[in-house]
Write an enzyme that holds these catalytic residues in place. Structure first.
Site, PDB file in Angstrom:
ATOM      1  N   LYS A  11     -10.465  -0.793   0.387  1.00  0.00           N
ATOM      2  CA  LYS A  11      -9.697  -2.187   0.780  1.00  0.00           C
ATOM      3  C   LYS A  11      -9.689  -2.429   2.212  1.00  0.00           C
ATOM      4  CE  LYS A  11      -6.645  -1.418  -3.225  1.00  0.00           C
ATOM      5  NZ  LYS A  11      -5.298  -1.154  -3.601  1.00  0.00           N
ATOM      6  N   TYR A  51      -6.924  -8.666 -10.335  1.00  0.00           N
ATOM      7  CA  TYR A  51      -5.625  -7.924 -10.407  1.00  0.00           C
ATOM      8  C   TYR A  51      -4.526  -8.818 -11.596  1.00  0.00           C
ATOM      9  CZ  TYR A  51      -5.747  -4.844  -6.569  1.00  0.00           C
ATOM     10  OH  TYR A  51      -6.052  -3.978  -5.597  1.00  0.00           O
ATOM     11  N   HIS A 117      -9.350   1.412  -4.224  1.00  0.00           N
ATOM     12  CA  HIS A 117      -9.187   1.030  -5.388  1.00  0.00           C
ATOM     13  C   HIS A 117      -9.964   1.822  -6.499  1.00  0.00           C
ATOM     14  CE1 HIS A 117      -8.740  -1.268  -9.489  1.00  0.00           C
ATOM     15  NE2 HIS A 117     -10.183  -1.021  -9.518  1.00  0.00           N
TER      16      HIS A 117
HETATM   17  P1  DAT Z   1      -3.785   1.652  -8.858  1.00  0.00           P
HETATM   18  O1  DAT Z   1      -4.388   1.014  -7.662  1.00  0.00           O
HETATM   19  O2  DAT Z   1      -3.407   3.174  -8.588  1.00  0.00           O
HETATM   20  O3  DAT Z   1      -4.589   1.520 -10.350  1.00  0.00           O
HETATM   21  P2  DAT Z   1      -1.832  -0.316  -9.874  1.00  0.00           P
HETATM   22  O4  DAT Z   1      -3.106  -0.707 -10.655  1.00  0.00           O
HETATM   23  O5  DAT Z   1      -0.845   0.080 -10.579  1.00  0.00           O
HETATM   24  O6  DAT Z   1      -2.389   1.100  -8.913  1.00  0.00           O
HETATM   25  O7  DAT Z   1      -1.593  -1.361  -8.831  1.00  0.00           O
HETATM   26  C1  DAT Z   1      -2.612  -1.776  -8.089  1.00  0.00           C
HETATM   27  C2  DAT Z   1      -2.166  -1.963  -6.679  1.00  0.00           C
HETATM   28  O8  DAT Z   1      -1.084  -2.685  -6.483  1.00  0.00           O
HETATM   29  C3  DAT Z   1      -2.045  -0.721  -5.974  1.00  0.00           C
HETATM   30  O9  DAT Z   1      -2.899  -0.273  -5.706  1.00  0.00           O
HETATM   31  C4  DAT Z   1      -1.126  -1.094  -4.815  1.00  0.00           C
HETATM   32  C5  DAT Z   1      -0.268  -2.260  -5.456  1.00  0.00           C
HETATM   33  N1  DAT Z   1       0.988  -1.983  -6.031  1.00  0.00           N
HETATM   34  C6  DAT Z   1       1.147  -1.177  -7.308  1.00  0.00           C
HETATM   35  N2  DAT Z   1       2.429  -0.988  -7.448  1.00  0.00           N
HETATM   36  C7  DAT Z   1       2.976  -1.289  -6.236  1.00  0.00           C
HETATM   37  C8  DAT Z   1       4.510  -1.551  -6.015  1.00  0.00           C
HETATM   38  N3  DAT Z   1       5.417  -1.008  -6.636  1.00  0.00           N
HETATM   39  N4  DAT Z   1       4.736  -2.034  -4.780  1.00  0.00           N
HETATM   40  C9  DAT Z   1       3.857  -2.752  -3.940  1.00  0.00           C
HETATM   41  N5  DAT Z   1       2.681  -2.548  -4.380  1.00  0.00           N
HETATM   42  C10 DAT Z   1       2.200  -2.091  -5.523  1.00  0.00           C
HETATM   43 MG    MG Z   2      -5.000  -0.259 -11.179  1.00  0.00          MG
END
Ligand code: DAT
Ligand code: MG
Length: 152
Positions: A11, A51, A117
């Protein structure tokens, strides 16, 4: 051996903080084969589809701003159980919870800037690879270390 392809994105904070080389090196040392790689600035539209599962969540807007804020490095990694292996190397989503020795555990301090990511399943990997790369951009080659990487 279950050969898989996974998608990974260094990122904008990972690029700005100078971690491209270290991260790529970790994947190489592990034995994951880089079959595609490029620098990209993620557009708003791409961020929304990439996303899409997070649309409506409170962190969606800052997440979109973050991911589109500068160049990222996109790559496709191939190897035995590549999806699981790459996720494990990245560590927990929140760098505070990520184990030392993982990318997020070693370099990160906040969930809003978690450096990298990785696809969370084969289905996500296929979708994300196709969002970032055309078929022609993905290479197919035998790497010299493969005979020494895998057993019977
Ligand atoms: P990952 O990147 O481990 O697959 P994810 O898909 O649940 O996690 O979330 C995507 C991204 O969103 C993550 O890398 C960072 C952001 N994110 C997730 N949960 C968050 C939160 N509670 N507060 C802020 N950013 C968050
Ligand atoms: Mg994810």
């Amino acid at each position: 051996m279950t050969k898989e392809r996974t998608f990974s994105l260094i990122k904008p904070d990972g690029v700005q903080r100078g971690f491209i080389g270290d991260i790529v090196s970790r994947f190489e040392r592990k034995g994951l084969k880089i079959v595609a790689m490029k620098m990209v600035v993620v557009s708003e539209d791409l961020a929304k589809s990439y996303y899409s599962e997070h649309i409506g969540k409170p962190f969606f807007e800052p997440l979109t701003r973050y991911i589109t804020s500068g160049p990222s490095v996109a790559m496709v990694l191939e190897g035995d159980q590549a999806v699981k292996v790459a996720r494990k190397m990245m560590g927990a989503t929140n760098p505070i919870d990520a184990d030392q020795g993982t990318i997020r555990g070693d370099f990160g301090l906040h969930v809003g800037k978690n450096i990298i990511h990785g696809s969370d399943s084969l289905t996500s990997a296929e979708r994300e690879i196709s969002q970032f790369f055309t078929e022609e951009e993905i290479t197919n080659y035998k790497k010299v270390d493969e005979d020494w990487l895998y057993g019977e």
